[in-house]
Enzyme design. Sequence first.
Site, PDB file in Angstrom:
ATOM      1  N   ASP A 256      -4.163  -4.567   5.980  1.00 19.53           N
ATOM      2  CA  ASP A 256      -5.002  -5.474   4.593  1.00 19.53           C
ATOM      3  C   ASP A 256      -3.936  -5.775   4.531  1.00 19.53           C
ATOM      4  O   ASP A 256      -3.055  -5.511   4.656  1.00 19.53           O
ATOM      5  CB  ASP A 256      -5.224  -4.429   3.246  1.00 19.53           C
ATOM      6  CG  ASP A 256      -6.274  -5.524   1.879  1.00 19.53           C
ATOM      7  OD1 ASP A 256      -6.246  -6.953   3.385  1.00 19.53           O
ATOM      8  OD2 ASP A 256      -5.902  -4.716   1.144  1.00 19.53           O
TER       9      ASP A 256
ATOM     10  N   HIS B 261      -2.536  -1.260  -3.562  1.00 21.13           N
ATOM     11  CA  HIS B 261      -3.742  -0.108  -3.187  1.00 21.13           C
ATOM     12  C   HIS B 261      -3.042   0.651  -4.165  1.00 21.13           C
ATOM     13  O   HIS B 261      -2.744   1.674  -3.669  1.00 21.13           O
ATOM     14  CB  HIS B 261      -4.156   0.100  -2.118  1.00 21.13           C
ATOM     15  CG  HIS B 261      -4.244  -0.350  -1.532  1.00 21.13           C
ATOM     16  ND1 HIS B 261      -3.780  -0.898   0.377  1.00 21.13           N
ATOM     17  CD2 HIS B 261      -4.389  -1.808  -1.310  1.00 21.13           C
ATOM     18  CE1 HIS B 261      -4.456  -2.016   1.031  1.00 21.13           C
ATOM     19  NE2 HIS B 261      -4.602  -2.525   0.042  1.00 21.13           N
TER      20      HIS B 261
ATOM     21  N   MET C 215      -0.025   1.079   5.275  1.00 23.17           N
ATOM     22  CA  MET C 215      -0.883   1.556   6.409  1.00 23.17           C
ATOM     23  C   MET C 215      -2.010   0.139   6.216  1.00 23.17           C
ATOM     24  O   MET C 215      -2.423  -0.013   5.580  1.00 23.17           O
ATOM     25  CB  MET C 215      -1.883   3.154   6.050  1.00 23.17           C
ATOM     26  CG  MET C 215      -0.300   4.481   5.341  1.00 23.17           C
ATOM     27  SD  MET C 215      -1.392   5.483   5.908  1.00 23.17           S
ATOM     28  CE  MET C 215       0.312   6.948   5.087  1.00 23.17           C
TER      29      MET C 215
ATOM     30  N   SER D 227       0.948  -1.283   0.048  1.00 22.80           N
ATOM     31  CA  SER D 227      -0.123   0.027  -0.141  1.00 22.80           C
ATOM     32  C   SER D 227       0.640   1.629  -0.187  1.00 22.80           C
ATOM     33  O   SER D 227       1.941   1.331  -0.336  1.00 22.80           O
ATOM     34  CB  SER D 227      -0.750   0.066   0.902  1.00 22.80           C
ATOM     35  OG  SER D 227      -2.006   1.120   1.000  1.00 22.80           O
ATOM     36  N   THR D 228       1.141   1.815   0.679  1.00 26.02           N
ATOM     37  CA  THR D 228       1.990   3.121   1.289  1.00 26.02           C
ATOM     38  C   THR D 228       3.107   2.897   1.627  1.00 26.02           C
ATOM     39  O   THR D 228       3.499   2.336   1.908  1.00 26.02           O
ATOM     40  CB  THR D 228       1.566   4.096   2.232  1.00 26.02           C
ATOM     41  OG1 THR D 228      -0.300   4.136   2.177  1.00 26.02           O
ATOM     42  CG2 THR D 228       2.181   5.453   1.913  1.00 26.02           C
TER      43      THR D 228
END
Length: 364
Positions: free
Chosen positions: A309, A213, A306, A187-188
């Site tokens: 997930d 993401h 973050m 993600s991030t």
Amino acid sequence: MTKAIRVLVVDDSASVRETLKEIIDADPEMAVMGVAADPFVAVRRIAEEVPDVIILDLELPRMDGVTFLRKIMDQCPVPVVMCAFQAEEQLELAEAMAAGAVEVIYKSRLNTRQFLLDTRDHIRAVIRAAAGTEHKSRTVRAVKIGGKNRLLGAKKLSADVMLPPFVPTKPGKPAIITDKVVCIGASTGGTESLRVLLEMFPIDAPATVIVQHMPEKFTETFANRLNGLCAVAVKEARDGDAVLRGQVLIAPGNRHLLLRRSGNRYYVELRDGPLVTRHRPSVDVLFRSAARYVGANGVGVLMTGMGDDGARGLLEMFQAGAHTIAEDESTCVVFGMPREAIKLGAARKVVPLTQIKDEILRVC
């Protein structure tokens, strides 16, 4: 009483700042803690108080929004929502998502105030979604600056809404197919970390499937960029694509990606459906499908990001006999998702980014 989400609005337009403040302050669950017309003013405000969410314009005086975003993520990670003109700044938005932005809201050059007011519910939902993520630290540090979107529903849904819960059998149970499948979630900060990782992959790397993401329309650009940089072939996944050695498939934004098996081959299935752990695509959905259909032939990798997930999905892959890897905190932009997986006991190995490739190839 729930603490209000504190929002910092950074935009060079006084009208946009005022309208966003009006929209945000009208919601009892959030409040604008400050506004800034450029990054230098924003830095002074952050030094006084770290916000829960930053709304950041792409076009800013004295320093562009993407450059400022990179400095924020490097020195004081906070969930950042980009604010951009619809369909005019796609390249810059792709760079912003690669730099760690978690959400996007749009504005219009024509009748901007009314456009924002008309989308007020969406803007508030995006802020709630961003506030629901986690970042590495809330520590106040001086930020030196010299020289379709995910929405948060009332309930956080698990992968159960896409696939039945995984029921572990004997770990390491032999399978007819012996080819390994590598499943990666990020993600991030993940887009840059994935570039670093995939550039190290050999041309005949194990079959790899990735959930990163990113919003809809950005994943194809991201995949094409990686394809031009890496020895291994990289493409945005399409429904029914075969999972092949020497190829990396990236889940398209706004679609869940699942692994499936037909006879002696694996392929991917793309699905609509509700957000899972507040994301679509969701790493948990990919990992659960890998646990069910790939089992001990799977390799699960959870990288920077973050939230949580992928943590439970990595545990399911572990229980199915797969080799599971979490990125070490030392190289994570945000140590959220890997940390949650480690807490669950889902990772057989915890290694820094530079060692993930070697660990993958060792077990494949």
